[in-house]
Design a protein around this motif. Structure first.
Motif, short mmCIF file in Angstrom:
data_model
loop_
_atom_site.label_atom_id
_atom_site.label_comp_id
_atom_site.label_asym_id
_atom_site.label_seq_id
_atom_site.Cartn_x
_atom_site.Cartn_y
_atom_site.Cartn_z
N MET A 8 5.28 -16.82 65.50
CA MET A 8 4.06 -15.75 65.75
C MET A 8 3.99 -14.59 64.99
O MET A 8 4.42 -13.67 65.04
CB MET A 8 4.25 -15.12 67.47
CG MET A 8 4.73 -16.29 68.47
SD MET A 8 5.30 -15.19 69.95
CE MET A 8 3.83 -14.80 70.50
N PRO A 9 3.29 -14.92 63.62
CA PRO A 9 3.26 -13.97 62.84
C PRO A 9 2.69 -12.75 63.04
O PRO A 9 3.29 -11.56 62.61
CB PRO A 9 2.60 -14.50 61.42
CG PRO A 9 1.93 -15.75 62.02
CD PRO A 9 2.73 -16.25 63.48
N LEU A 10 1.53 -12.88 63.62
CA LEU A 10 0.74 -11.62 63.83
C LEU A 10 1.54 -10.67 64.92
O LEU A 10 1.60 -9.65 64.88
CB LEU A 10 -0.80 -11.89 64.48
CG LEU A 10 -1.78 -12.34 63.58
CD1 LEU A 10 -2.85 -12.86 64.19
CD2 LEU A 10 -2.19 -11.28 62.65
N THR A 11 2.01 -11.41 65.82
CA THR A 11 2.82 -10.52 66.74
C THR A 11 4.10 -9.75 66.30
O THR A 11 4.31 -8.62 66.38
CB THR A 11 3.23 -11.32 68.05
OG1 THR A 11 2.27 -12.29 68.42
CG2 THR A 11 3.89 -10.79 69.28
N PHE A 12 4.47 -10.55 65.30
CA PHE A 12 5.92 -10.03 64.73
C PHE A 12 5.56 -9.01 63.77
O PHE A 12 6.14 -7.79 63.72
CB PHE A 12 6.44 -11.13 63.72
CG PHE A 12 8.03 -10.86 63.34
CD1 PHE A 12 8.93 -10.53 64.39
CD2 PHE A 12 8.12 -10.31 62.10
CE1 PHE A 12 10.20 -10.20 63.83
CE2 PHE A 12 9.20 -10.02 61.66
CZ PHE A 12 10.41 -9.77 62.50
N VAL A 13 4.20 -9.15 63.04
CA VAL A 13 4.01 -7.79 62.13
C VAL A 13 3.62 -6.67 63.14
O VAL A 13 4.09 -5.42 62.72
CB VAL A 13 2.66 -8.30 61.51
CG1 VAL A 13 2.06 -7.14 60.65
CG2 VAL A 13 3.01 -9.43 60.25
N ALA A 14 3.01 -7.00 64.32
CA ALA A 14 2.72 -5.88 65.21
C ALA A 14 3.76 -4.97 65.64
O ALA A 14 4.00 -3.81 65.68
CB ALA A 14 1.81 -6.19 66.15
N LEU A 15 5.05 -6.03 65.93
CA LEU A 15 6.12 -5.35 66.26
C LEU A 15 6.95 -4.37 65.45
O LEU A 15 7.27 -3.29 65.58
CB LEU A 15 7.18 -6.50 66.70
CG LEU A 15 8.56 -6.29 67.33
CD1 LEU A 15 8.34 -5.43 68.57
CD2 LEU A 15 9.24 -7.36 67.67
N ILE A 16 6.72 -4.91 64.05
CA ILE A 16 7.29 -4.24 62.87
C ILE A 16 6.55 -2.96 62.73
O ILE A 16 7.15 -1.76 62.81
CB ILE A 16 7.29 -4.92 61.64
CG1 ILE A 16 7.90 -6.30 61.68
CG2 ILE A 16 7.68 -4.13 60.53
CD1 ILE A 16 9.50 -6.05 61.94
N THR A 24 -2.02 -1.76 68.10
CA THR A 24 -1.03 -1.46 67.35
C THR A 24 -1.99 -0.82 65.84
O THR A 24 -1.34 0.16 65.33
CB THR A 24 -0.64 -2.69 66.56
OG1 THR A 24 -0.26 -3.51 67.84
CG2 THR A 24 0.45 -2.86 65.85
N LEU A 25 -3.01 -1.28 65.97
CA LEU A 25 -4.04 -0.54 64.64
C LEU A 25 -4.10 0.85 64.93
O LEU A 25 -4.14 1.70 64.10
CB LEU A 25 -5.36 -1.25 64.66
CG LEU A 25 -5.22 -2.52 63.80
CD1 LEU A 25 -6.56 -3.07 63.70
CD2 LEU A 25 -4.72 -2.25 62.30
N SER A 26 -4.19 1.11 66.44
CA SER A 26 -4.43 2.69 66.77
C SER A 26 -3.33 3.50 66.32
O SER A 26 -3.28 4.50 66.13
CB SER A 26 -4.99 2.70 68.41
OG SER A 26 -3.76 2.65 69.04
#
Lengths: 345, 126, 506
Positions: free
Chosen positions: C383-391, C478-480
């Motif tokens: 889940m690349p996007l989720t993982f980036v969001a987690l980071i 996450t962007l916010s």
């Protein structure tokens, strides 16, 4: 100044109430604790009546001594009556006692700062409450000041309070309700719970409640409708209406009541009451006033502006009554049947 | 000392509240905790009603009497209605909370066959 | 219609919930759109009112319920209930209602999966919780605040109990602690009421700082209200209920409760502290101030140390909340300008961070079914996007610029240095350090451990994100985090600086 000895009565009652409270908490048998708690609530009503808080006493009689006790009973019926004294946790209890002692001492440290008991010139009694007493007739033509403040001056609180009852009902429904067909029925343990009534031997109870119920309901309707002039209103009337149905549940059985009042009906009517209240408020917005400003309803309600308020209060009380009545029934049925809606206390 | 006697009732009210609070904190039994909660709440309600009480006052429903008319009521002869409304709300909130608490206790009992907090904790950590 | 915006903020979700509970008996599918509609109205009104506030000369927008409370109508001006929006709660309202809306969208799929067949009242309760939280933020009456508190509390008990199993006991404990907090708050209101005779916050703010500075009853009331608010927000000695309650709840309930419920209690504390009692009053009792600061430090440390011992991502997130509560209470009780700025800013920032964290957890649960850290190996490849969001979220929690976490920490540390509270500074730094360790553990597990597809019998690693209705809200929040960070300057000068009370110079 010749003082009535009323505060001495209060002290006597207070000591009794304290004893009852401690007894309720000390009892090993939960059923007994519930009964003593009911008596505690009832004594509390007397105290409030001596202090002139008739509406509060009425509510406490209906809610605290009435349905609260029934709710506790219904829970115990499904579980068992004995609290087993296994692990005394003495150290922890003493620690908690210390915390409470410190808190109590801290509260009492403000005692000298308090106005005297019953002082009519204390800030509480002389800041805004005179406004309510002096203007209720001018503003609303309603002599029961409690009703006016409840439904009009602080009507928003009451809307939210109705919402609280509604939330309690749907919360308990979603916590307890299980599909009777799917779950395996666990019969309550006959030894620890009161014997299930044999329908044949409760003839007197059934006939007596059959006679009582219509009178209870008429009285409840009177309480709602006459709330402008005497103690009472939507909450008290709603609770009594609910209690009349609960009485039927107890003396007959749940199935008998659920034939008349299906689950769907009960739950829908619960939300309907809140909706009535909120809609009266919205009608005010549509007519150009603030939310819950009943005054602007006077084109569609008979009488002048003050009477518009008076009539709107009645509408609102009816909404409250409906929600409270069906919430109480819904909560009781869920608690008594453990969410299975089949059989219960 | 005279002051203490004057305000003796407040002392009783505080003792009542603390009894309820102690029960909420220290009792093992979930139903007893619920009853303690109700006692704590009634203690607070009693406190509010006490601060709104007036000596020699009537109930807050206006009537026509000798020194007291509909349009010109004698404020000192009518009990404070405001504290009463606040406490009506508090009573109803109290019963709602009690109901939810009992429902949860019932579910807990269904799982663990006990109302005893320690036993339940033991069951859950097993 | 524009003048009715304040009441629409509360009525939207309240009526939405009532209608949803009605429709659930006829068209169960309709409940969800009804709730979304209500929340959208509320969110829109909140944002509109914030803009109205920002572009007008007004400091505060009042709304008199029932038409009472205007001086023309009653000579006191405080007879009815008043709700009001100012710079302090405008921000909170916009944040709470927007996160509520996004979480509602987010939770559809997870509710469908986790609560199949019993979601009848889920969204009603969800919406009622949001309306209770918004009510706490908007009300101008301390008793009305209590009623809203109970609305929010009762619906959250039910939302937590949806988790079945151990969640019942967790919810019961929360109920006991929550009711105790609410009762102490009510008692505190009683003690204030004894001396003032009024419940209106604005009126109290005129009476207490001027005439009742030395009243013991008002002081007892202050302490009781604070303890009540602390019990509700899980501040250090009263935090025991939180980890279980939030981690055994269904993911959807957790995603709503965790970011909002505690933050709104912090707001309530701030409102009582700075509006009703004034900062002057807080500074007058230095022994209490230093005790609270010490407790905040312990709260931060306890939260951080427990989070590193946990192996479950949800438990970690719950202990993070406890440490973040320490930030906010500490910042507020520093009682100087940067500290308060940091506390208010952090309420908004932390709501967004926690919301993002719990949404990500929700996404992971939806796809993998669990949140044990060691089973998340190769998450980046699945889940690349989720993982980036987690980071990104973890970076914000640590306080890496330009995320919002950095700026709140910046203000808090500045405030602590100015007040000379060094233990608070050290706690903030240790907490960041521990979060960094956890971040590296996550990277280690999720990125460096490439899962071996052959072991599972597949040729390639299946890349499968959560469904779009979950992923999009997660990414927006996450962007916010970065956006709030980038617009910190505007946010602080236009809102937070104006929300601050007058702070006496030492």
């Amino acid at each position: 100044m010749a003082e009535l000895p009323i505060w001495q009565y209060d002290t006597l009652f207070l000591i009794l109430v304290l004893l009852f409270g401690i007894t309720a908490l000390a009892m090993q048998n939960l059923m007994a604790a519930a009964i003593v708690f009911g008596a505690y609530s009832f004594l509390m009503c007397l105290i409030w009546t001596t202090m002139g808080a008739v509406d509060v006493a009425f509510t406490e009689a209906a809610v605290g001594a009435g349905v609260s006790t029934v709710f506790i009973f219904a829970t115990i019926y499904n579980t068992g009556v004995c609290a087993k004294p296994k692990n005394p946790r003495l150290a922890f209890k003493l620690f908690a006692g210390l915390i409470c002692f410190v808190t109590g001492a801290f509260l009492l440290s403000a005692l000298s700062d308090f106005p005297n008991w019953g002082d009519p010139y204390s800030p509480v009694n002389s800041t805004i409450s005179p406004y309510y007493i002096e203007n209720t007739i001018r503003d609303t033509h309603v002599p029961n000041i409690v009703t006016t403040v409840l439904a009009d001056y602080r009507g928003f609180d009451t809307l939210l309070e109705t919402a609280v009852v509604f939330i309690a009902c749907i919360a308990i429904y979603s916590i307890l309700r299980v599909d009777a067909a799917k779950s395996k029925v666990v019969e309550p343990d006959i030894v620890t719970s009161p014997p299930a009534y044999d329908p044949t031997d409760s003839l007197i109870i059934r006939q007596a409640s059959r006679i009582m119920v219509p009178f209870m309901q008429i009285f409840a309707l009177y309480v709602i409708a006459h709330g402008h002039y005497s103690p009472g209103g939507g909450f008290q009337g709603g609770v009594i209406l609910g209690a009349s149905i609960i009485l039927l549940c107890i003396s007959f059985d749940l199935k008998y009541v659920l034939r008349q009042w299906t689950e769907k009906k009960i739950m829908i009517l619960t939300s309907l009451g809140v909706l009535i209240f909120a809609t009266v408020g919205l009608a005010c917005v549509i007519m150009g006033g603030e939310y819950l400003n009943y005054e602007v309803l006077d084109p569609i309600l008979p009488g002048d502006k003050a009477y518009a308020r008076s009539h709107a209060i009645l509408l609102v009380e009816i909404g409250v009554g409906i929600t409270v009545m069906f919430s109480m029934i819904g909560i009781y049925i869920n608690l008594a049947s453990n969410g299975r809606f089949d059989r219960g206390l | 000392m005279e002051e203490f006697i004057d305000k003796f009732n407040y002392v009783l009210v505080v003792i009542l509240m603390m009894t309820g609070l102690w029960s909420m904190l220290a009792q093992n039994n979930l139903i007893k905790k619920c009853i303690g909660m109700a006692i704590f709440q009634t203690g607070i309600i009693l406190f509010f009603i006490s601060i709104g009480a007036k000596n020699n006052a009537l109930i807050p429903i206006l009537t026509e009497t000798a020194n007291h008319t509909y349009n010109d009521p004698n404020v000192n002869e009518v009990t404070n209605p405001l504290t009463q409304i606040l406490m009506l709300t508090a009573i109803v909130v109290g019963v709602a909370t009690l109901g939810v608490g009992l429902a949860l206790a019932q579910k807990v009992h269904q799982q663990n066959d006990s109302f005893d907090e320690d036993e339940i904790l033991n069951n859950q950590t097993k | 219609m524009i003048e009715h915006l304040p009441i629409l903020i509360i009525l939207g979700p309240l009526l939405g919930a009532v209608f949803a509970s009605l429709t659930s008996w006829y068209r169960p599918k309709l409940s969800f759109p009804v709730v979304i509609f209500g929340l959208a109205i509320s969110s829109l009104s909140a944002i509109l009112i914030v803009f109205k506030l920002a572009f007008s000369e007004l400091d505060v927008i009042h709304y008199q319920l029932g038409g009472w409370g205007t001086p023309e109508k009653d000579e006191y001006g405080i007879v009815g209930i008043q709700i009001s929006v100012d710079y302090l709660n405008g921000l909170i309202l916009a944040t709470v209602s927007t996160i509520g809306l996004l979480t509602a969208v987010f939770s559809t799929r997870s509710v469908e999966r986790e609560l199949t067949g019993q979601q009848r009242y889920f969204f009603s309760l969800f919406s009622l919780l949001v309306s209770g939280l918004l009510g706490i933020s908007i009300t101008g009456d301390i008793f009305n605040l209590y009623v809203f508190m109970e609305i929010a509390a009762l619906s959250s008990y039910a939302l937590i109990a949806y988790g079945k199993g151990r969640s019942y006991m967790a919810s019961f404990n929360y109920l006991m602690m929550g009711t105790m907090g609410a009762c102490l708050y009510l008692l505190g209101v009683g003690f204030v009421f004894v001396k003032t005779g009024t419940l209106n916050i604005e009126n109290l703010s005129q009476i207490i700082p001027q005439t009742l500075q030395n009243s013991q009853a008002v002081f007892v009331g202050f302490v009781l209200i604070m303890i009540g608010a602390w019990a509700k927000m899980a501040f250090f000695p009263l935090h025991g209920w939180l980890p279980n309650a939030y981690s055994y709840a269904p993911t959807a309930s957790g995603a709503l409760l965790a970011p909002l419920a505690t933050k709104v209690s912090v707001y309530a504390m701030l409102r009582i502290m700075i509006t009703v009692y004034s900062i002057d009053y807080v500074l007058k009792s230095p022994s209490i101030q230093s005790t609270v600061l010490l407790l905040s430090t312990i709260s931060i440390l306890v939260g951080s140390f427990f989070s590193i011992t946990q192996s479950n991502l949800r438990k970690i997130a719950c202990y993070f909340i406890i440490s973040e509560i320490g930030y906010m209470v500490g910042g507020a009780w520093l009682a100087n300008e940067p500290g308060l700025k940091g506390a208010i800013y952090h309420v908004v920032a932390d709501a967004a961070m926690t919301s993002a964290f719990f949404m990500i957890i929700g996404c992971i649960v939806y796809r993998t079914g669990q949140t044990e850290l060691k089973k998340l190996d190769g998450l980046f490849y699945k889940m690349p996007l989720t993982f980036v969001a987690l980071i990104i979220t973890m970076a914000a929690l640590i306080g890496v610029p330009p995320t919002c976490g950095f700026f709140s920490k910046f203000y808090l540390i500045q405030g602590a240095v100015q007040a000379g509270t060094w233990h608070f500074v050290i706690a903030l730094l240790i907490s960041s350090l521990i979060k960094a360790i956890i971040l590296f553990r996550i990277i280690e597990i999720g990125y460096n451990k490439v899962p071996n597809p052959a072991k599972e019998g597949n040729k390639t690693i299946t890349r499968e994100e959560a469904p779009l209705s979950m992923l999009i809200p997660t990414l927006i929040v996450t962007l916010s985090l970065i956006l709030i960070g980038l617009f910190t300057d505007k946010l602080v000068t236009n809102f937070i600086a104006k929300a601050l009370p007058e702070i006496p110079s030492l």
